[in-house]
Every structure is written in structure tokens, then in C-alpha cells.
Design an enzyme around this catalytic site. Structure first.
Site, PDB file in Angstrom:
ATOM      1  N   LYS A 171       0.873  -1.183   0.000  1.00 41.81           N
ATOM      2  CA  LYS A 171       0.000   0.000   0.000  1.00 41.81           C
ATOM      3  C   LYS A 171       0.901   1.222   0.000  1.00 41.81           C
ATOM      4  O   LYS A 171       1.397   1.651   1.038  1.00 41.81           O
ATOM      5  CB  LYS A 171      -0.913   0.047   1.231  1.00 41.81           C
ATOM      6  CG  LYS A 171      -1.990   1.122   1.059  1.00 41.81           C
ATOM      7  CD  LYS A 171      -2.510   1.716   2.342  1.00 41.81           C
ATOM      8  CE  LYS A 171      -1.689   2.832   2.904  1.00 41.81           C
ATOM      9  NZ  LYS A 171      -1.554   4.041   2.061  1.00 41.81           N
ATOM     10  N   GLU A 246       9.660   1.893  10.426  1.00 37.10           N
ATOM     11  CA  GLU A 246      10.685   2.885  10.046  1.00 37.10           C
ATOM     12  C   GLU A 246      10.007   4.239  10.148  1.00 37.10           C
ATOM     13  O   GLU A 246       9.206   4.600   9.283  1.00 37.10           O
ATOM     14  CB  GLU A 246      11.159   2.638   8.605  1.00 37.10           C
ATOM     15  CG  GLU A 246      11.876   1.329   8.390  1.00 37.10           C
ATOM     16  CD  GLU A 246      13.284   1.336   8.986  1.00 37.10           C
ATOM     17  OE1 GLU A 246      13.804   2.420   9.320  1.00 37.10           O
ATOM     18  OE2 GLU A 246      13.840   0.240   9.146  1.00 37.10           O
ATOM     19  N   CYS A 280      13.734  11.480   6.219  1.00 39.35           N
ATOM     20  CA  CYS A 280      13.639  11.059   7.619  1.00 39.35           C
ATOM     21  C   CYS A 280      14.971  11.196   8.354  1.00 39.35           C
ATOM     22  O   CYS A 280      15.000  11.491   9.534  1.00 39.35           O
ATOM     23  CB  CYS A 280      13.146   9.619   7.682  1.00 39.35           C
ATOM     24  SG  CYS A 280      14.128   8.506   6.662  1.00 39.35           S
ATOM     25  N   GLU A 380       9.633  16.752  14.640  1.00 39.68           N
ATOM     26  CA  GLU A 380      10.018  16.635  13.234  1.00 39.68           C
ATOM     27  C   GLU A 380       9.213  17.656  12.433  1.00 39.68           C
ATOM     28  O   GLU A 380       7.989  17.706  12.557  1.00 39.68           O
ATOM     29  CB  GLU A 380       9.697  15.211  12.754  1.00 39.68           C
ATOM     30  CG  GLU A 380      10.198  14.926  11.370  1.00 39.68           C
ATOM     31  CD  GLU A 380       9.878  13.494  10.920  1.00 39.68           C
ATOM     32  OE1 GLU A 380       8.701  13.098  11.004  1.00 39.68           O
ATOM     33  OE2 GLU A 380      10.805  12.793  10.481  1.00 39.68           O
TER      34      GLU A 380
END
Ligand code: NAD
Length: 473
Positions: A171, A246, A280, A380
Site C-alpha cells: 500500500k 521505520e 527522515c 520533526e
């Protein structure tokens, strides 16, 4: 206008089940709707999982040679279509053409190659006296990916699952559907047996949630935000499936006082601004010795101000737009939060760069005089926003580097190799890169703390898709 209104299930492109919705595919450089994407429902997830489950008995018994041959065919076709793949990423997420051609598309190949090389020598069986330990494919793998390095994420997960002998339901991110569509066609053209690889589009809260809770899914591997990773783990728990995450990061670049400051700062700024900060592992917190602080701030401002933001189709462009409106608004919000918290804007700032009135363009922004307690140092941002934090002794620098909920990556700049290695041993992150060392796809990749669980790439990546069986006699 591009229409993506079929899913790839059991070797065929088929329409979604009843109840599917449609979303616009938006080019972030122009804000224009360039296509329509069908988003599936739990029923589509069920159909894809059933196809993967049916294909598992046969594919799980495939030989190492079969898997090597399939990966080789996939990689050959991927290589042939590199130009198209790069173009898809540019259109759907606005990465500059230079970045797409040199990095976004080829990294998928590099990731698959690392898997292939690991597979050639991977020990699926080890002897223990008269007994054995076998590593066997875990079963049906659901793979959920983010939009920021879309091909790398898909190629990494799919190649590892194939190499392990698992069957797959992918997906991809609904925000980056074009590259995934090409990738699925490559899987088909490579002769992947029907049901071994399936792909459906859908939102996280519906299709993603169904995959993570599905009793016939044996492992779910997600790359995305920590929020989504936590939701996946919660919904996966009742079925006791393996969960591989992750997730996000807030990685430090710890510049030691013996480093070449100009070089380290320039490298750090280039590294975070690449892909408009949507990486990331980007070194988003720059930690600078107080004795060299003014020098570092001046170099960072000059480096960021020199970056050219603009049309991703222009080869001279260094930064394209942010990939979607929601992310653009988040970046703008966080720049505002930083200013309210007392950070000093030394490059960029709120709003679009001059002359760019359309498109989700943000200004490459550097915020100085930040302390590690500020929101902009803790959360973040996922945009072209760097914070610079001064520190005193080496121990303080290490403490600030580790004072984060995340632990995906850390970076060190130092002229002293032994010192850098000593510091590396004290940093709590899944990867530590010293003096701008390049990415090596044969090394394990993953996070400590809220950055995730498990590792990708090469042999470590393969083991995420394997169960361990003892056979004694
Ligand atoms: P996101 O969390 O919004 O979405 C990621 C994927 O998860 C998408 O496919 C989404 O549909 C799906 N998803 C969302 N909620 C879900 C749920 N409840 N259940 C199941 N699936 C769900 O992230 P994004 O905006 O696409 O990507 C940016 C994030 O990804 C950043 O936090 C970034 O740090 C992270 N990221 C991590 C890595 C890594 O390797 N650690 C790599 C790239 C990106």
C-alpha cells in the site's frame, strides 16, 4: 488527466470493490490537478491479502535461484524505465529533475541490488551439531510506504520480502501514486507469479488499518510518521503479527571543535535542504561548539541563501516545492512556532520565496539561537528548516544530541578519526555517519527509540521477513 482506477491483484489490474472513493493527484509545483486516484476500502485489502495468501505455499518453496532470477528481471526492467520513474516522482512530489534522475530513481535500484547481493550468500540454514536452525519466509507481508523517497521505500521492502520468499500486499502512499503504479507494472512485466506481489491504493486509516489488523497478514512493515507507526502497532497487536517500523527522526549533526567548520556547516545545510527537507534522516539539528558559533551561523545563512528554489523541471533548481498542501502548511506553522519561541531567522522565514506565488514552495530556512527544549528542536518538521544549537563541552554536545525522542540517525564532523569513533559509540541512533560519509545500502538501516523497530537493507532487511525454526532429531 491521468486516471488510476485499478489495483494490481493476483496478476491483474482490476477495479476496486464497491465503496471506493476518488482523490485528486496534485502537482505540488503548480497546485494543478493532474489526475484522479481511486482509494480502496477494507474489501480491497481483503482481496489482496487473499491473493497473497493463496500464492504463499508455492512462492515460499521457491529456490534461492528463482528469487535471484526474479529480482534480476525486476532490476533490469527498473533500469530500463529509470527515466519514467524519475519523471513520475518529479510530477507527484515535486523533487527537482536533477535529484530525481541522480538520486530518487536510482536509489531504488541500489536498494534492490543490496538485497540481491545479500540473498546470494544468505544462510537460510545453519547446523548445530546434529540439529538445524532454519530461516523460513514468515508469510504474507503488508508493506506500507511514505511519499518522500517513494521508490527507495518500495524497492527496499519489496525486494527484501521477495528475497525471503514472502508474498506481498503493497500500500504505497496515496500522495505519491504514480511511481508505485510504474513499479507494479514492472513487477508484472518481470513475470512475478500471480499473487506474489499485489498493490492497492488507499488511506492509512482504512486500507492501512485493515492490513495491520488482518489475521492473514504475518508481518506489517511501515515507513511513515511515528504517529502512523504507533497506530499500526496498536491495531496489529491482537493478531500478534510482527511489526516493523521505520518512523520519524530529528537527527543531530554534532560538529566537534576540531572540525573544518565551513565544510561541516555547508555539508549539513546541503544535506537537510536536499529533497526540501523531506528526508527522515535529515540532520535537522546542527550542534555547534559555542566558540565557533558565530562562524557557523554566518556560513549556514550564506549556504541556505544561495540555494535556488523553483520549478522542479528546471535543471538549475536545487529545491522544489513541499510535496503537498498539508505538509506545506505544517512547515509554515513550525517556522512561526520557532519565531514565537525566540529563534533568530538567519535565512528564509515564513511564506513563499519571492516570485513564486503558486506551488507549495517554502523558503530554505535556518533558525539560530535555538535551545533543545524548543518545539522546533524536538518535533520533526519535515521541511527545509534547520535549527542551530550552541553547546559548550563535548559531553554537553553528546547530551543534547541524545536528548530527543527519536534515534534514526546522527552525524559527526571532526578532524580526529579516533575521537569521532569514540563519540559515535555514545550516540543513541541507528546509524552514525562521520564527515559526510555516503549512504551504503548494504548496511542496516533503522531507528532507536521512537524512530522505529527493526532494520532494512541487505541481510538485516531480509531477516525482518523470516521466521526462525529449530529442527532437532
Ligand atoms: P504518514 O505516516 O502520514 O504515512 C505513511 C504511510 O502510512 C502512508 O502510506 C499512509 O497512508 C499510511 N498510514 C497512515 N496512517 C496509518 C494507519 N493508521 N495505519 C496504517 N497505515 C497508515 O507519513 P508520510 O507523511 O507519508 O511520510 C513522512 C513520515 O515518514 C515522516 O515522519 C518521516 O520521517 C517518515 N519516514 C521514515 C523513514 C524511515 O526509514 N525511518 C523513511 C521515510 C519517511
Amino acid at each position: 488527466m491521468k486516471r488510476i482506477d485499478t489495483f494490481y491483484i493476483h496478476g491483474e489490474w482490476i477495479p476496486p470493490a464497491a465503496g471506493a472513493t476518488t482523490m485528486d493527484i496534485v502537482n505540488p509545483a503548480t497546485e494543478e490537478v493532474i489526475g484522479k486516484l481511486s482509494l480502496g476500502t477494507a474489501a480491497d485489502a481483503d482481496r489482496a491479502v487473499a491473493a497473497a495468501r493463496a500464492a504463499f505455499p508455492s512462492w515460499s518453496q521457491s529456490s534461492r535461484e528463482d528469487r535471484i532470477a526474479l529480482l534480476g528481471r525486476i532490476m533490469a526492467l527498473y533500469k530500463e524505465r529509470l527515466g519514467e520513474l524519475a519523471e513520475a516522482v518529479r510530477t507527484e512530489m515535486g523533487a527537482p529533475v536533477g535529484v530525481c534522475n541522480a538520486v530518487q530513481a536510482p536509489v531504488g535500484l541500489a536498494a534492490m541490488n543490496a538485497t540481491l547481493e545479500a540473498l546470494r550468500t544468505f544462510e537460510f540454514e545453519t547446523e548445530h551439531g546434529r540439529n538445524f536452525v532454519r530461516r523460513e519466509p514468515i508469510g504474507v507481508a503488508a508493506l506500507v510506504t511514505a511519499w518522500n523517497w517513494p521508490l527507495m521505500l518500495i524497492a527496499t521492502k519489496v525486494s527484501a520480502a521477495i528475497a525471503a520468499g514472502c508474498t506481498i500486499v503493497l500500500k504505497p502512499s496515496e500522495i505519491a501514486p504514480l511511481d508505485a503504479h510504474l513499479f507494479a507494472q514492472i513487477m508484472h512485466d518481470a513475470g512475478t507469479p500471480a499473487g506474489v506481489f499485489n498493490m492497492i491504493y488507499g488511506e492509512g486509516k482504512s486500507v492501512g488499518a485493515r492490513l495491520s489488523s488482518h489475521p492473514e497478514v504475518d508481518v506489517i512493515s511501515i515507513t511513515g510518521s511515528t504517529r502512523a507507526g504507533v497506530e499500526v502497532a496498536i491495531s496489529a497487536a491482537p493478531t500478534v503479527k510482527r511489526v516493523h517500523q521505520e518512523l520519524g527522526g530529528k537527527s543531530p549533526l554534532l560538529i566537534l571543535d576540531d572540525a573544518d567548520i565551513a565544510d561541516a556547516v555547508q555539508g549539513g545545510v546541503a544535506s537537510i535542504m536536499m529533497n526540501s527537507g523531506q528526508t527522515c534522516i535529515a540532520p535537522t539539528r546542527m550542534l555547534v561548539p559555542r566558540t565557533r558559533y558565530d562562524e557557523a551561523v554566518a556560513v549556514a545563512a550564506a549556504t541556505a541563501n544561495a540555494l535556488r528554489v523553483g520549478d522542479p523541471a528546471d535543471p538549475a533548481t536545487k529545491l522544489g516545492p513541499i510535496s503537498n498542501r498539508a505538509q506545506y502548511e505544517k512547515v509554515q506553522h513550525m517556522i512561526g512556532v520557532g519565531i514565537e519561541e525566540g529563534a533568530r531567522v538567519i535565512a528564509g522565514g515564513p511564506g513563499r520565496p519571492e516570485g513564486l506565488d503558486k506551488g507549495f514552495y517554502a523558503r530554505p530556512t535556518v533558525l539560530a539561537d535555538v535551545n533543545n527544549a524548543m518545539t522546533i528542536a524536538r518535533e520533526e518538521i519535515f521541511g527545509p528548516v534547520l535549527v542551530i544549537i550552541p553547546y559548550d563541552a563535548e559531553d554537553d554536545g553528546i547530551e543534547i544530541a541524545n536528548d530527543t525522542n527519536y534515534g534514526l540517525a546522527a552525524y559527526i564532523a571532526s578532524a580526529d578519526r579516533a575521537r569521532a569513533l569514540r563519540v559515535a559509540a555514545r550516540l543513541r541512533a541507528g546509524s552514525v555517519r562521520i564527515n559526510g560519509a555516503p549512504v551504503d545500502f548494504s548496511l542496516p538501516f533503522g531507528g532507536y527509540k521512537s524512530s522505529g523497530n527493526g532494520r532494512e537493507n541487505g541481510a538485516h532487511g531480509l531477516t525482518e521477513y523470516l521466521e526462525v525454526k529449530s529442527v532437532s532429531m
